[in-house]
Design a protein around this motif. Structure first.
Motif, PDB file in Angstrom:
ATOM      1  N   ARG A 125       0.568  -1.254  -0.045  1.00 42.05           N
ATOM      2  CA  ARG A 125       0.110   0.017   0.103  1.00 42.05           C
ATOM      3  C   ARG A 125       0.707   1.497  -0.354  1.00 42.05           C
ATOM      4  O   ARG A 125       1.684   0.738   0.957  1.00 42.05           O
ATOM      5  N   ILE A 126       0.468   2.056  -1.036  1.00 44.47           N
ATOM      6  CA  ILE A 126       1.435   3.090  -0.784  1.00 44.47           C
ATOM      7  C   ILE A 126       0.406   4.524   0.462  1.00 44.47           C
ATOM      8  O   ILE A 126      -1.054   4.987  -0.144  1.00 44.47           O
ATOM      9  N   PRO A 127       0.655   4.400   1.310  1.00 43.10           N
ATOM     10  CA  PRO A 127       0.764   5.718   2.254  1.00 43.10           C
ATOM     11  C   PRO A 127       0.252   6.864   1.247  1.00 43.10           C
ATOM     12  O   PRO A 127       1.446   7.434   1.349  1.00 43.10           O
ATOM     13  N   VAL A 128      -1.111   7.712   1.774  1.00 44.49           N
ATOM     14  CA  VAL A 128      -1.469   8.472   1.416  1.00 44.49           C
ATOM     15  C   VAL A 128      -1.742   9.190   2.342  1.00 44.49           C
ATOM     16  O   VAL A 128      -2.053  10.131   3.302  1.00 44.49           O
ATOM     17  N   GLU A 129      -0.848  10.431   2.610  1.00 45.48           N
ATOM     18  CA  GLU A 129      -0.575  11.557   4.331  1.00 45.48           C
ATOM     19  C   GLU A 129      -0.868  13.009   4.544  1.00 45.48           C
ATOM     20  O   GLU A 129      -0.907  13.264   5.334  1.00 45.48           O
ATOM     21  N   GLY A 130      -1.185  13.218   2.806  1.00 41.44           N
ATOM     22  CA  GLY A 130      -1.177  14.740   2.573  1.00 41.44           C
ATOM     23  C   GLY A 130      -2.342  14.923   1.401  1.00 41.44           C
ATOM     24  O   GLY A 130      -3.370  14.546   1.385  1.00 41.44           O
ATOM     25  N   ARG A 131      -2.824  15.486   1.231  1.00 41.90           N
ATOM     26  CA  ARG A 131      -3.603  16.380   0.938  1.00 41.90           C
ATOM     27  C   ARG A 131      -3.160  16.980  -0.893  1.00 41.90           C
ATOM     28  O   ARG A 131      -2.588  18.288  -0.438  1.00 41.90           O
ATOM     29  N   ILE A 132      -3.205  16.853  -1.964  1.00 38.74           N
ATOM     30  CA  ILE A 132      -3.106  17.343  -2.693  1.00 38.74           C
ATOM     31  C   ILE A 132      -3.644  18.964  -3.099  1.00 38.74           C
ATOM     32  O   ILE A 132      -4.681  19.065  -3.172  1.00 38.74           O
ATOM     33  N   HIS A 133      -2.935  20.182  -3.550  1.00 37.41           N
ATOM     34  CA  HIS A 133      -3.450  21.327  -4.386  1.00 37.41           C
ATOM     35  C   HIS A 133      -3.163  21.467  -5.589  1.00 37.41           C
ATOM     36  O   HIS A 133      -1.898  21.660  -6.756  1.00 37.41           O
ATOM     37  N   PRO A 134      -4.220  21.560  -6.376  1.00 43.74           N
ATOM     38  CA  PRO A 134      -4.055  21.870  -8.096  1.00 43.74           C
ATOM     39  C   PRO A 134      -2.752  22.494  -8.503  1.00 43.74           C
ATOM     40  O   PRO A 134      -1.998  22.433  -9.236  1.00 43.74           O
ATOM     41  N   LEU A 135      -3.379  23.775  -8.097  1.00 39.40           N
ATOM     42  CA  LEU A 135      -2.545  25.017  -8.945  1.00 39.40           C
ATOM     43  C   LEU A 135      -0.870  25.276  -7.797  1.00 39.40           C
ATOM     44  O   LEU A 135      -0.598  25.510  -8.851  1.00 39.40           O
ATOM     45  N   ALA A 136      -0.724  24.593  -7.020  1.00 38.57           N
ATOM     46  CA  ALA A 136       0.506  24.265  -6.187  1.00 38.57           C
ATOM     47  C   ALA A 136       0.835  23.558  -7.059  1.00 38.57           C
ATOM     48  O   ALA A 136       2.227  23.654  -7.603  1.00 38.57           O
ATOM     49  N   ALA A 137       0.857  22.051  -7.638  1.00 41.40           N
ATOM     50  CA  ALA A 137       1.312  21.374  -8.284  1.00 41.40           C
ATOM     51  C   ALA A 137       1.813  21.798 -10.266  1.00 41.40           C
ATOM     52  O   ALA A 137       2.247  21.696 -10.051  1.00 41.40           O
ATOM     53  N   LEU A 138      -0.172  22.679 -10.332  1.00 41.30           N
ATOM     54  CA  LEU A 138       0.919  23.457 -11.311  1.00 41.30           C
ATOM     55  C   LEU A 138       1.898  24.257 -11.367  1.00 41.30           C
ATOM     56  O   LEU A 138       2.763  24.079 -12.441  1.00 41.30           O
ATOM     57  N   ASN A 139       2.010  24.802 -10.392  1.00 39.30           N
ATOM     58  CA  ASN A 139       2.745  25.955 -10.347  1.00 39.30           C
ATOM     59  C   ASN A 139       3.941  24.365 -10.577  1.00 39.30           C
ATOM     60  O   ASN A 139       5.295  25.183 -10.582  1.00 39.30           O
ATOM     61  N   LEU A 140       4.755  23.804  -9.208  1.00 40.24           N
ATOM     62  CA  LEU A 140       6.009  23.017 -10.242  1.00 40.24           C
ATOM     63  C   LEU A 140       5.910  22.062 -10.991  1.00 40.24           C
ATOM     64  O   LEU A 140       7.195  22.165 -11.463  1.00 40.24           O
ATOM     65  N   LEU A 141       4.844  21.796 -12.013  1.00 43.52           N
ATOM     66  CA  LEU A 141       4.772  21.457 -12.976  1.00 43.52           C
ATOM     67  C   LEU A 141       5.390  22.505 -14.109  1.00 43.52           C
ATOM     68  O   LEU A 141       6.436  22.274 -14.506  1.00 43.52           O
ATOM     69  N   ILE A 142       5.045  24.023 -14.056  1.00 44.22           N
ATOM     70  CA  ILE A 142       5.622  24.979 -14.959  1.00 44.22           C
ATOM     71  C   ILE A 142       6.951  25.202 -14.607  1.00 44.22           C
ATOM     72  O   ILE A 142       7.306  25.124 -15.317  1.00 44.22           O
ATOM     73  N   SER A 143       7.233  25.096 -13.172  1.00 42.45           N
ATOM     74  CA  SER A 143       9.291  25.169 -12.558  1.00 42.45           C
ATOM     75  C   SER A 143       9.644  23.872 -13.276  1.00 42.45           C
ATOM     76  O   SER A 143      10.734  24.691 -13.571  1.00 42.45           O
ATOM     77  N   LEU A 144       8.857  22.528 -13.450  1.00 41.34           N
ATOM     78  CA  LEU A 144      10.000  21.920 -14.161  1.00 41.34           C
ATOM     79  C   LEU A 144      10.220  22.106 -15.726  1.00 41.34           C
ATOM     80  O   LEU A 144      11.340  21.926 -15.616  1.00 41.34           O
ATOM     81  N   ILE A 145       9.312  22.332 -16.551  1.00 41.59           N
ATOM     82  CA  ILE A 145       9.427  22.762 -17.882  1.00 41.59           C
ATOM     83  C   ILE A 145      10.745  24.104 -18.005  1.00 41.59           C
ATOM     84  O   ILE A 145      11.307  23.917 -18.850  1.00 41.59           O
TER      85      ILE A 145
END
Length: 270
Positions: free
Chosen positions: A107-127
């Motif tokens: 099992r993969i423990p899910v211990e937090g919560r995803i925030h779409p806008l912050a995740a999108l910002n992270l993806l943009i910084s990766l690009i």
């Protein structure tokens, strides 16, 4: 002469949204009220009252995860054959069932919560980092002078979840010029090979970049106010080699946490 009073006074503009935005706004509200909300209620009710056998995951969430894994394995099988036929789909489905039954993943423990806008910002910084680093590596390969000098930099990350730590390592490895060569899992320390580093100023700049990446991952997945350690947190050995006593301890802790959360919810409802 006009018979209407105040002929020179302009007519007031109608108040409200225009027809097209008003239509989509009404459509969105109807979708939430008549589809999304009843579907959410049905899923919550099924998760509480539907008893599934252990080989199906014991609860609705685990069943959904295994069903998604089965569909993905079937898709990969059909993709490998390169021909969409009923025979390939059925064979891929059967092989997916065998793989999930014979070689189950922990099992993969899910211990937090995803925030779409912050995740999108992270993806943009990766690009952006990918494009900049690609140009830097390309220039270092063709410029005249001595060959690039690389070094291994030690970086400590304040990331608690194993899943998010894996995502951070993938982020670093995807950017040209950086490669994680060793992970100290206990102390959350990464040893990263950095391409073309000659001065201490460049090392300090790389540490600032890693600090920014760390903050973005925590902001997207591991905010302190939403962090709930899983009872599976800390068991990082191979699932098939974890002693039965540890598995039993984890299962009991998980059941206790669910019972405590249920009691708190019932007291809050009262």
């Amino acid at each position: 002469m006009s018979n209407t009073p105040y002929p020179d006074k302009p007519r007031p503009k109608p108040v409200g949204k225009r027809p097209v935005p008003a239509f989509f706004g009404t459509l969105w509200r109807m979708a939430v009220v008549y589809f999304a909300w009843p579907l959410t209620i049905a899923i919550v009710w099924l998760n509480k009252h539907l008893g599934l056998p252990k080989w199906l995951g014991s609860n609705l969430r685990e069943f959904g995860i295994r069903l998604w894994g089965l569909f993905w394995l079937t898709f990969v099988w059909v993709l490998l054959w390169g021909d969409v036929t009923w025979g390939n789909i059925i064979v891929g489905f059967v092989i997916g069932v065998i793989v999930l039954s014979v070689l189950p993943l922990p099992r993969i423990p899910v211990e937090g919560r995803i925030h779409p806008l912050a995740a999108l910002n992270l993806l943009i910084s990766l690009i952006v980092n990918f494009l900049i680093s690609s140009a830097q590596v390309a220039w270092a390969a063709v410029r005249p002078g001595p060959p690039p000098l690389g070094c291994v930099v030690r970086v400590h990350l304040a990331i608690k979840s194993d899943l998010v730590l894996t995502l951070a390592v993938d982020y670093i490895n995807l950017v040209p010029g950086t490669m994680v060569v060793e992970i100290d899992h206990v102390h959350r320390i990464l040893y990263i090979h950095v391409f073309d580093v000659r001065t201490q100023k460049q090392v300090d700049h790389f540490h600032k970049q890693m600090a920014y990446v760390e903050r973005q991952f925590i902001k997207a997945f591991e905010r302190d106010s939403e962090w709930h350690p899983s009872p599976y947190h800390g068991i990082d050995d191979d699932y098939h080699h974890v002693p039965y006593t540890d598995r039993r301890r984890v299962a009991e802790a998980d059941a206790t946490n669910r019972r405590v959360r249920r009691n708190r919810k019932e007291r809050a409802d009262q």
